[in-house]
Each structure stands twice: as C-alpha cells, then as structure tokens.
Design an enzyme around this catalytic site. Structure first.
Site, PDB file in Angstrom:
ATOM      1  N   ARG A   1      17.001   2.763 -16.927  1.00 54.14           N
ATOM      2  CA  ARG A   1      17.034   1.876 -18.096  1.00 54.14           C
ATOM      3  C   ARG A   1      16.174   0.626 -17.872  1.00 54.14           C
ATOM      4  NH1 ARG A   1      23.502   1.391 -19.426  1.00 54.14           N
ATOM      5  NH2 ARG A   1      23.836   3.417 -20.438  1.00 54.14           N
TER       6      ARG A   1
ATOM      7  N   CYS B   1       0.833  -1.182   0.000  1.00 50.04           N
ATOM      8  CA  CYS B   1       0.000   0.000   0.000  1.00 50.04           C
ATOM      9  C   CYS B   1       0.877   1.245   0.000  1.00 50.04           C
ATOM     10  CB  CYS B   1      -0.909  -0.005   1.231  1.00 50.04           C
ATOM     11  SG  CYS B   1      -1.824  -1.549   1.465  1.00 50.04           S
TER      12      CYS B   1
ATOM     13  N   THR C   1      21.176   3.061 -14.458  1.00 51.88           N
ATOM     14  CA  THR C   1      20.773   1.665 -14.649  1.00 51.88           C
ATOM     15  C   THR C   1      19.348   1.418 -14.182  1.00 51.88           C
ATOM     16  OG1 THR C   1      21.471  -0.626 -14.328  1.00 51.88           O
ATOM     17  CG2 THR C   1      21.655   0.820 -12.429  1.00 51.88           C
TER      18      THR C   1
ATOM     19  N   LEU D   1      -4.017  -1.293  -1.336  1.00 49.50           N
ATOM     20  CA  LEU D   1      -4.161  -2.328  -2.355  1.00 49.50           C
ATOM     21  C   LEU D   1      -4.496  -3.596  -1.588  1.00 49.50           C
ATOM     22  CD1 LEU D   1      -3.808  -3.305  -5.339  1.00 49.50           C
ATOM     23  CD2 LEU D   1      -1.426  -3.818  -4.746  1.00 49.50           C
TER      24      LEU D   1
ATOM     25  N   ASN E   1       2.568  -0.662   5.590  1.00 50.50           N
ATOM     26  CA  ASN E   1       2.694  -1.031   4.182  1.00 50.50           C
ATOM     27  C   ASN E   1       3.566  -2.270   4.106  1.00 50.50           C
ATOM     28  OD1 ASN E   1       3.059  -1.134   1.397  1.00 50.50           O
ATOM     29  ND2 ASN E   1       4.503   0.554   1.344  1.00 50.50           N
ATOM     30  N   GLY E   2       3.117  -3.304   3.394  1.00 54.02           N
ATOM     31  CA  GLY E   2       3.932  -4.496   3.219  1.00 54.02           C
ATOM     32  C   GLY E   2       3.195  -5.761   3.578  1.00 54.02           C
TER      33      GLY E   2
END
Length: 558
Positions: free
Chosen positions: A330, A2, A327, A63, A87-88
């Site tokens: 990308r 979340c 990186t 979520l 969160n988690g």
C-alpha cells in the site's frame, strides 16, 4: 547505493554455469545475466570480476554517489588477492581514511566503501567493529579461499543468499537474481557477518547492545537527543551529487529536512533544499508539507497522482519489493511514482524519515501498550524487523528508479541513544509525567519536545502520526483494498489455507498480493523471506495496518 551479486563455488568447482544448466554460458555470462535483474540499482556502470579457475564471479551495479570518478567496483587489492563488492555508505570513512593514511604513509580512498578492503588487510574479519553506516558486502580472499559477508545492524541495505543444487553460494542485493537458480534462498540477517569457506561459513560478528535484551532505564536529555540527531543528519549529507529530501508533512521527514537545511546553510547561506511530496489531490499531507516548506524555505514540489495511475503498478511494485505484505505494498505505490519523478530531476540522493516510529514508538497502536516493559519489547521487535518492512520499502522502491535513500534516524549511534531512553519517557497515551510537566502525551513526544525551538511550525511539530499510505489521501487505502479484493472470488479465497499454508492470507487483498508474489518468486523459501506487518492483536488492535483503523486516529487538519 548500488547492487551487488556474487557466485562462490563450493570446493572450487571451475564453472557453476555448467553444473546448473549444462549450457554454453560462461561463468561471466551467467553472472552478468543474473545480476542484470537488479541493474536498475546501478544505472551508472556495471563491473564484473571473474576468477574462472576458482569458480568465483562478482558483479557490481553502480549508482555513483561518493567518489564519482574513482569508485567503480569490484575493488581489487594491489596484490590481486582481495576482491570486494559493496553496497551502501560508510559514514565514518573520512576518519577511517585518516587512520589508514597514518599506517600506510598515504591513502586516497576511491570511495567510502573502499576502506572496507583496507580494513580487512589490517583486521581481517574483525573489521566490522570499525565501520559505521548502511552496508551490505561480499569480500573474497584468494589466499585462503574464504568469503566474508556482512550487513548493517538494521538491514537498511538488502542482501540475500542462496544455495544451488551443487552447494554453490550465491549472493545478491535482490532476491530476483537468485530464485531461478537456487533451491534455497534466505534473507541475510541484519547486524551479522559470516566468514569461512563455501559450505562452512560461520557467524563472526553480531550487532549486540544492552537495550536488545534489557529494558532501558536512562532518562531522556532533550538537548542531548537533539545534538545526536543533528550529528546523524550531518554525517548523512556526505555525497558528491545533488541531493533532496522527502517531505510528507509528518514530523519525521519534516525534522530531517529542517535539520539538513540548517546544516547546509552553514556552508551556503542561500542554500535551498529540494523537497518532494506525493499524494492525491487535497491529500492530508500536502498542506502540512507546504507549511514546512515555507518555514524552512525549501524548493518544494508536489506530485499529484490519480488512483488508477498508482493501481496500474501493483504487479510492478510486488516485483520490486519482493514482498506480499499488505501495508508495504500500500505504501510503496505512491512512493514509486515519487521516486520516478525525483530521478527525472537529476537528483540521485534523498533524505527520508524512516525509522523514527520504530525507535520512539510512533505508530498509533503503541497507545495500547499495556506496560512500559511491553512497550520497550515491542520497540525492539519493530527495530529487528525494519529490514522486512520500512527499510525494505524505502530502499527497493527508491532504487527501482536509481535513487539512493538515506535514513538519519537509523544512524547506529542515534538508534543506540534513543533505545537506551527509558520507556516511561517515550510511551504515548493518557496522563504521563515527564519532568515537572503533566501532559497528555502525543506519540514521539520527546522527539517533538527536543526540537520545539525554531525547527518546525507548531501545527506540524505537534501533528498526530499519519501513516504514509493514509497521508497521501484517505481514498487511496479504500481504493486499493477494493480493487485488489475484486480480483479474488469467494471460492478462491476459501482455499487460501490449502494454497498458502505458510503466512496464510486473511483478507482477499492479502490473497491477491500473495498470488502475484507466488508467480514472480516461486518456491517456499522465497515465501518465507516475508514477515507480515500487523499491529499487536493481543493489545486489542485491529488487524488492518492502516493508522485510520486505530481508535486514537484523528482526521488531520493543518
């Protein structure tokens, strides 16, 4: 997974909104608005809890993954004195719930994170030693006016803290919620908890293991290694929604998909895991991923993208990532397209293979490690910086589209097991002795050897490391470098050190991303939350982070 947001006023000021803006915004309105900048993280619901008299506001963007019906936050204790936004995922919540039930007589957790509230009532700030998982949370105790902030050991879950001009404490999952209100912003340290009153929070817990400071001496037991990873994957399968897995065709994501399939088929012999790959047409990863999908009989989907389609999202991806690291940018653009597709299928949770390269030494530049001690020290450094690169990318890109991404390789117990294996058994390179066998060692050799029996096709199990940004198609790196460079003149680049004295860009591509970041996240404190991912230059490695830049890279064919 979340998004969390909180404002905690210093000295109980009644309304930070008035102090900050002199506006008519209420504290609730300000908190809701600022948290709205990360609302993509919680498309299912928004919960707001405000204590105006104490200048406290806590917001949760949800979520729904575990405890779908009952788990909306913020959580409030029965007596109203404790408020939590988390969160988690707490992977040992069922075991903890059983222990709590013994003490309480009965206990039904509203979700996995609800146990944090209960544990605080029993153990206070010492609760961190009992939970295992990926997490970031803020808890407010009204009885003492104290705050507890904590983040998981490897920073799988993001969290930032900020301080405004009046000394009020701000907390958010994403930095974008803080930069326009806080003069100071920092990344909350992984593996740490802070406790106390606003303005006087002190570290009360730190993740500490012997391998962080000492070179490990334990020999590798392949069967134990295999059992530990299987256990980690099993714990990461707990969810109440449809799940899937990323399948790049590399050994890491392929093993996670294979193990998950075996475990799920213990419950349902006809189970078919939904797997997903992304790349340009004829990408190196596609053929390997197809081979694995056929081998494990997954329901596989390839998402083919065009270069221009991904390049369109450069500004968006810098905004979502909150970094200018080359990186990371990308890698993330193809992944963003993939996450968008996965979300459209109705899947809300996906498994992935992040973390294996850091704990096993999988990057190709590790072939240049000059000694066992140097190899181990570099592993420790890479693990300590996961929250600035791979974990940051994996979490923020997936959550940009409202998808939770889980990383079994970074299960705390599994990381501890692997990091305690001596470097002699993990280091890649020329002839190294392993057991009774003399063999030229591919990177992540012990991981591959542990799963050599009926998990993956041999051509994938023993395939050389291909970095994600290369594996999606070799033209991708060349194209994004060329396009980014074209936006920067020689004159602009010559003044890079004057414009950006901290983390000065060394290429035009890096300069371009930095300029975008500076527009979106102004201020030096925001820039200092970024650490660039580069190979070890003092080992003779090229600065470009692409795996293809390393001398040992081979063109992959499956």
């Amino acid at each position: 997974m979340c998004g969390i947001f909180a404002i905690f006023s210093r000295d109980g000021e009644p309304n930070p909104a008035q102090i900050l803006h002199g506006s008519k915004h209420s504290l609730r309105e300000l908190a809701y608005r600022q948290s709205g900048k990360q609302r993509h993280r919680g498309p299912d619901s928004t919960g707001v809890y405000v204590i105006p008299s104490e200048g406290v506001a806590m917001v949760h963007e949800r979520l729904r993954i575990v405890g779908v019906e009952m788990g909306d936050q913020p959580f409030v204790s029965e007596d109203g004195n404790l408020i939590l936004v988390a969160n988690g995922e707490i992977y040992n919540y069922l075991e903890l719930s059983a222990e709590i039930a013994k003490k309480r007589g009965s206990y039904n957790p509203k979700s996995d994170c609800h146990v944090i509230l209960e544990l605080y009532q029993d153990y206070g700030k010492d609760l961190l030693q009992y939970i295992t998982g990926m997490f970031a949370f803020a808890l407010y105790d009204r009885t003492t006016k104290e705050v507890l902030l904590a983040r998981d050991p490897f920073g799988i879950i993001p969290m930032y803290v900020g301080e405004d001009a009046s000394g009020n404490l701000w907390v958010a999952s994403e930095m974008k919620c803080l930069v326009d209100t806080c003069s100071k912003v920092e990344t909350f340290t992984p593996g740490e908890a802070r406790f106390g009153k606003v303005g006087d929070l002190k570290t009360c817990w730190q993740f500490q293991e012997s391998w962080i400071k000492e070179v490990s001496t334990q020999t590798c037991d392949l069967s134990l290694l295999r059992a530990n990873l299987e256990s980690a994957v099993r714990s990461h399968l707990q969810c109440d929604v449809h799940l899937g897995a990323l399948l790049s065709g590399g050994v890491d994501s392929s093993l996670i998909a294979s193990i998950a399939t075996k475990i799920m088929r213990e419950r349902d012999p006809n189970f078919r895991l939904k797997t997903f790959s992304v790349g340009l047409k004829d990408a190196p990863d596609f053929q390997a991923a197809r081979s694995v999908a056929k081998y494990i009989d997954s329901d596989h989907k390839e998402i083919i993208f065009e270069i221009d389609e991904a390049l369109d999202g450069i500004r968006d991806i810098v905004y979502h990532l909150e970094t200018y690291d080359v990186t990371t940018v990308r890698c993330s653009l193809p992944m963003l397209l993939l996450a968008r597709y996965i979300k459209s299928t109705g899947i809300k949770m996906i498994l992935s293979g992040e973390g294996a390269d850091e704990i096993f030494g999988g990057y190709l530049y590790f072939h240049k490690a000059p000694s066992y001690d140097d190899f181990h020290e570099e592993l420790v450094k890479r693990v300590s910086q996961l929250h600035l690169s791979d974990c940051l990318r994996a979490n923020k890109v997936a959550m940009a589209k409202g998808v939770e991404l889980r990383v079994p390789f970074l299960d705390t117990g599994f990381v501890n097991h692997v990091m305690q294996i001596r470097p002699e058994d993990k280091i890649p390179g020329p002839l190294n002795k392993f057991g009774e066998v003399q063999q030229k060692r591919l990177e992540k050799y012990v991981l591959r050897a542990a799963f050599a029996d009926n998990y993956l096709p041999d051509e994938v199990l023993w395939r050389q490391k291909e970095q994600f940004s290369d594996g999606v198609g070799y033209d991708w790196i060349d194209s994004i470098r060329r396009v980014a460079t074209s936006h920067v003149s020689d004159e602009e680049f010559s003044a890079a050190a004057l414009r950006f004295p901290f983390n000065t860009p060394t290429t035009k591509e890096a300069f371009y991303y930095r300029c975008i970041f500076a527009e979106q996240f102004p201020g030096e404190s925001a820039a200092r939350t970024v650490v660039r991912w580069v190979p070890r230059l003092d080992w003779g490695c090229p600065e470009d982070p692409s795996g293809r830049a390393q001398a040992v890279h081979q063109v992959n064919k499956v």
